[in-house]
Design a protein around this motif. Structure first.
Motif, PDB file in Angstrom:
ATOM      1  N   GLU A  60      -1.470   4.162  -8.486  1.00  0.00           N
ATOM      2  CA  GLU A  60      -0.124   3.818  -8.531  1.00  0.00           C
ATOM      3  C   GLU A  60       1.142   3.030  -8.281  1.00  0.00           C
ATOM      4  O   GLU A  60       2.048   2.461  -9.006  1.00  0.00           O
ATOM      5  N   LYS A  61       0.784   3.762  -7.085  1.00  0.00           N
ATOM      6  CA  LYS A  61       1.942   3.267  -6.148  1.00  0.00           C
ATOM      7  C   LYS A  61       2.069   1.736  -6.048  1.00  0.00           C
ATOM      8  O   LYS A  61       3.108   1.116  -5.776  1.00  0.00           O
ATOM      9  N   ILE A  62       0.346   1.600  -5.242  1.00  0.00           N
ATOM     10  CA  ILE A  62      -0.076   0.478  -5.170  1.00  0.00           C
ATOM     11  C   ILE A  62       0.837  -0.813  -6.522  1.00  0.00           C
ATOM     12  O   ILE A  62       0.719  -2.091  -6.427  1.00  0.00           O
ATOM     13  N   PHE A  63       0.132  -0.164  -7.343  1.00  0.00           N
ATOM     14  CA  PHE A  63       0.430  -0.719  -8.733  1.00  0.00           C
ATOM     15  C   PHE A  63       1.351  -1.368  -9.211  1.00  0.00           C
ATOM     16  O   PHE A  63       1.741  -2.515  -9.223  1.00  0.00           O
ATOM     17  N   LEU A  64       2.701  -0.065  -8.849  1.00  0.00           N
ATOM     18  CA  LEU A  64       4.250  -0.535  -8.968  1.00  0.00           C
ATOM     19  C   LEU A  64       4.763  -1.722  -8.215  1.00  0.00           C
ATOM     20  O   LEU A  64       5.441  -2.152  -8.267  1.00  0.00           O
ATOM     21  N   ASN A  65       4.437  -0.876  -6.565  1.00  0.00           N
ATOM     22  CA  ASN A  65       4.658  -2.177  -5.708  1.00  0.00           C
ATOM     23  C   ASN A  65       4.284  -3.835  -5.770  1.00  0.00           C
ATOM     24  O   ASN A  65       5.561  -4.611  -6.020  1.00  0.00           O
ATOM     25  N   LEU A  66       2.867  -4.220  -6.250  1.00  0.00           N
ATOM     26  CA  LEU A  66       2.441  -4.656  -6.604  1.00  0.00           C
ATOM     27  C   LEU A  66       2.790  -5.654  -7.541  1.00  0.00           C
ATOM     28  O   LEU A  66       3.595  -6.793  -7.662  1.00  0.00           O
ATOM     29  N   THR A  67       4.029  -4.395  -8.853  1.00  0.00           N
ATOM     30  CA  THR A  67       4.961  -5.359  -9.930  1.00  0.00           C
ATOM     31  C   THR A  67       6.056  -5.163  -9.687  1.00  0.00           C
ATOM     32  O   THR A  67       7.076  -5.860 -10.907  1.00  0.00           O
ATOM     33  N   ARG A  68       6.522  -4.938  -8.815  1.00  0.00           N
ATOM     34  CA  ARG A  68       7.969  -4.264  -8.573  1.00  0.00           C
ATOM     35  C   ARG A  68       8.297  -4.069  -9.122  1.00  0.00           C
ATOM     36  O   ARG A  68       9.704  -3.472  -9.420  1.00  0.00           O
ATOM     37  N   CYS A  80       0.275  -1.225   0.446  1.00  0.00           N
ATOM     38  CA  CYS A  80       0.361   0.401   0.044  1.00  0.00           C
ATOM     39  C   CYS A  80       1.103   1.241  -0.309  1.00  0.00           C
ATOM     40  O   CYS A  80       1.839   1.535   0.553  1.00  0.00           O
ATOM     41  N   SER A  81       0.120   2.183  -0.618  1.00  0.00           N
ATOM     42  CA  SER A  81       1.214   4.058  -0.386  1.00  0.00           C
ATOM     43  C   SER A  81       1.161   4.105   0.666  1.00  0.00           C
ATOM     44  O   SER A  81       0.110   3.496   2.123  1.00  0.00           O
TER      45      SER A  81
END
Lengths: 357, 174
Positions: free
Chosen positions: A89-97, A26-27
């Motif tokens: 955006e942050k969650i999506f990027l964290n998800l996909t590393r 999470c952001s």
């Protein structure tokens, strides 16, 4: 034995704390809110719904709440915290590393399984190539489904689906509406027949699991995040029909388990499995027997009376209420026999509550 | 008294020569660093396109192969993404670019090119990523050409200029 307890420790939750692995993706603003949520909510919610420019929403078993910026739950959407573009955006990027390019296949299917076995689904703008979905961009909605193991939730039905004399299980079909614990039940059945049930004198058998949607074993980098038993081989993200053939050929399983039968090619695969002398445990979406008979593919299967046991779940009283267990050959209910054991046998809802759901 | 004068003169010449050498070193190293950066990015591209390695691992793998600032820059980015901070690729890239700016002889325009490249790093599919890599390679190649020209022009001049100017100062003062 140590192995099992280690797996349990990894799979279970700290009560009153949201799984660290969810918080991690999470952001920062969102993480602060979620950390303040009251324990009663955390132990109960199933889904975290994040939609850009819309209120943060929690879905429990049969209820829905919004969450304010200081972590209170409310029913008034105006008080709620509104998800920002940067949160998503942050969650999506964290998800996909930050490696979206490694996840073409996952993006096409619309979900990612994260460590801990939680599934994250998303929608956005589809990128097409030759008229087919190639990938997703501009993700705006994210749905985090909390995955919980409920060990022992299959206890009430186990005596009905195993054949202690031959040390085998019956072909079993689980019917349930979405979100009523179908996958959870299947997972526990798989775990129990794979580990063996000493109290019933049942020795564990090899189980092949075709996990097309990564829900049952919830593999992360190919490693099951849930305890699916000692003798279980998992084919992750593999199309069911093809996966069943592969397992028959390669792993010589005694039982094949898979989720959500429904496509035409599944029927041929099911017959192949049955002809190979392998037992099948599977599930299908639907309210009851009548309901699923409307679907041509399933009806075809039922007509052939392939399934010896049909378990019907519902969420009327609690998640995972076993409405009925039907003997597929004779077409009569088997539940009366167990009812003598008390109400506990009928529903594993109480077990659910005990495990904090 | 005379000894002091001679000694002072020698020191002045030495210091000036050294400063000149430093400046000329700067011109000599920049093209090399850009070249190194280009081959590192080429490796990263391969990791991304063919092996589909996730970024933190890819950056780490590339960083390991270079024992200089460029290698350390990649390792640092990777560490920022995996460590406690859990930064996204964009944030990590930008943060470690600041480090690179202080610790290398790259110019502002080189860093800007890398910064722009960082915005797109890792947040699109394979084909899209390749386009960004092609672009950054092209831009860096151009920068490398410029750096090479500047080196030819300035390296030798500064190397000698330090010494001669030192000498000049000594002559004027004595």
């Amino acid at each position: 034995m140590e192995l099992i307890s280690a797996q349990k420790a990894g799979g279970n939750f700290n009560k009153g704390m949201l799984d660290r692995r969810i918080l991690e993706i999470c952001s920062t603003p969102l993480r602060r809110i979620l950390e303040r949520l009251p324990a009663s909510i955390i132990n109960n919610f199933q889904e975290l719904r994040l939609r850009q420019e819309r209120p943060l929403c929690l879905r429990c078993v049969q209820d829905e709440f919004f969450v304010t910026i200081d972590g209170r739950v409310t029913r008034n959407p105006r008080e709620a915290y509104f998800i920002t573009k940067s949160d998503i955006e942050k969650i999506f990027l964290n998800l996909t590393r930050s490696s979206v390019y490694t996840l073409d296949e996952e993006l096409r299917s619309g979900f990612i399984t994260i460590s801990g076995g939680h599934r994250v689904g998303f929608t956005g703008e589809a990128v097409l190539q030759n008229g087919r979905v190639k990938s997703l961009k501009n993700v705006t909605s994210i749905n985090i489904r909390i995955s919980r193991e409920v060990e022992g939730c299959a206890d009430p039905v186990m005596p009905l689906i195993i054949d202690p004399v031959l040390n085998t299980v019956y072909h079993t079909l689980i019917i349930s509406p979405p979100g009523c614990g179908k996958t959870t039940l299947l997972r526990d059945i798989v775990r129990q027949i794979s580990n063996g049930i000493p109290s019933m004198g049942f020795k564990g058998v090899n189980v092949g699991l075709v996990d097309e949607r990564s829900e049952i074993a919830a593999c992360y980098n190919g490693v099951p995040q849930h305890d699916v038993g000692l003798r279980t081989d998992v084919l992750d993200r593999c199309p069911k029909a093809e996966g069943m053939y592969m397992l028959v050929r390669s792993m010589a399983p005694h039982v094949i388990a898979t989720d959500e039968l429904g496509r035409a090619e599944d029927i041929a695969a099911v017959e192949e499995v049955l002809n190979a002398g392998i037992k099948l445990i599977t599930t299908v979406h639907g309210a009851d027997l009548e309901d699923i008979k409307k679907r041509p593919v399933i009806e075809q299967l039922l007509k052939k009376t392939l399934f010896h046991r049909i378990i019907i779940l519902s969420g009327t009283k609690a998640v995972g209420t076993v409405e009925d267990v039907v003997d597929g050959l004779k077409g009569r209910s088997l539940l009366k026999k167990v009812k003598r054991g008390g109400e506990d046998c009928k529903s594993f809802g109480r077990n659910y509550n005990r495990s904090g759901l | 008294m005379k000894i002091v004068k001679v000694l002072g003169g020698i020191i002045t010449v030495l210091v000036c020569s050294f400063m000149g050498l430093m400046v000329s070193y700067r011109y000599a190293v920049r093209p090399m660093q850009i070249k190194c950066l280009r081959s590192a990015l080429q490796m990263l591209e391969t990791e991304i396109y063919y092996s589909l390695t996730p970024l933190p691992e890819a950056l780490y793998g590339v960083g390991k192969r270079f024992e200089n600032e460029i290698g350390r820059f990649f390792l640092y980015t990777s560490r920022l993404m995996t460590g406690k901070e859990m930064l996204t690729a964009q944030e990590a890239w930008e943060k470690s670019l600041n480090w690179l700016w202080e610790n290398s002889f790259l110019t502002k325009s080189d860093i800007d090119i890398l910064k722009n490249f960082g915005f797109n790093l890792g947040c699109s599919d394979r084909e899209e990523q390749i386009k960004h890599f092609k672009l950054v390679q092209q831009q860096l190649l151009h920068q490398e050409g410029n750096a090479e020209k500047e080196r030819e022009k300035n390296e030798r001049m500064w190397r000698h200029m330090g010494f001669w100017s030192g000498l000049l100062i000594v002559i004027i003062l004595s």
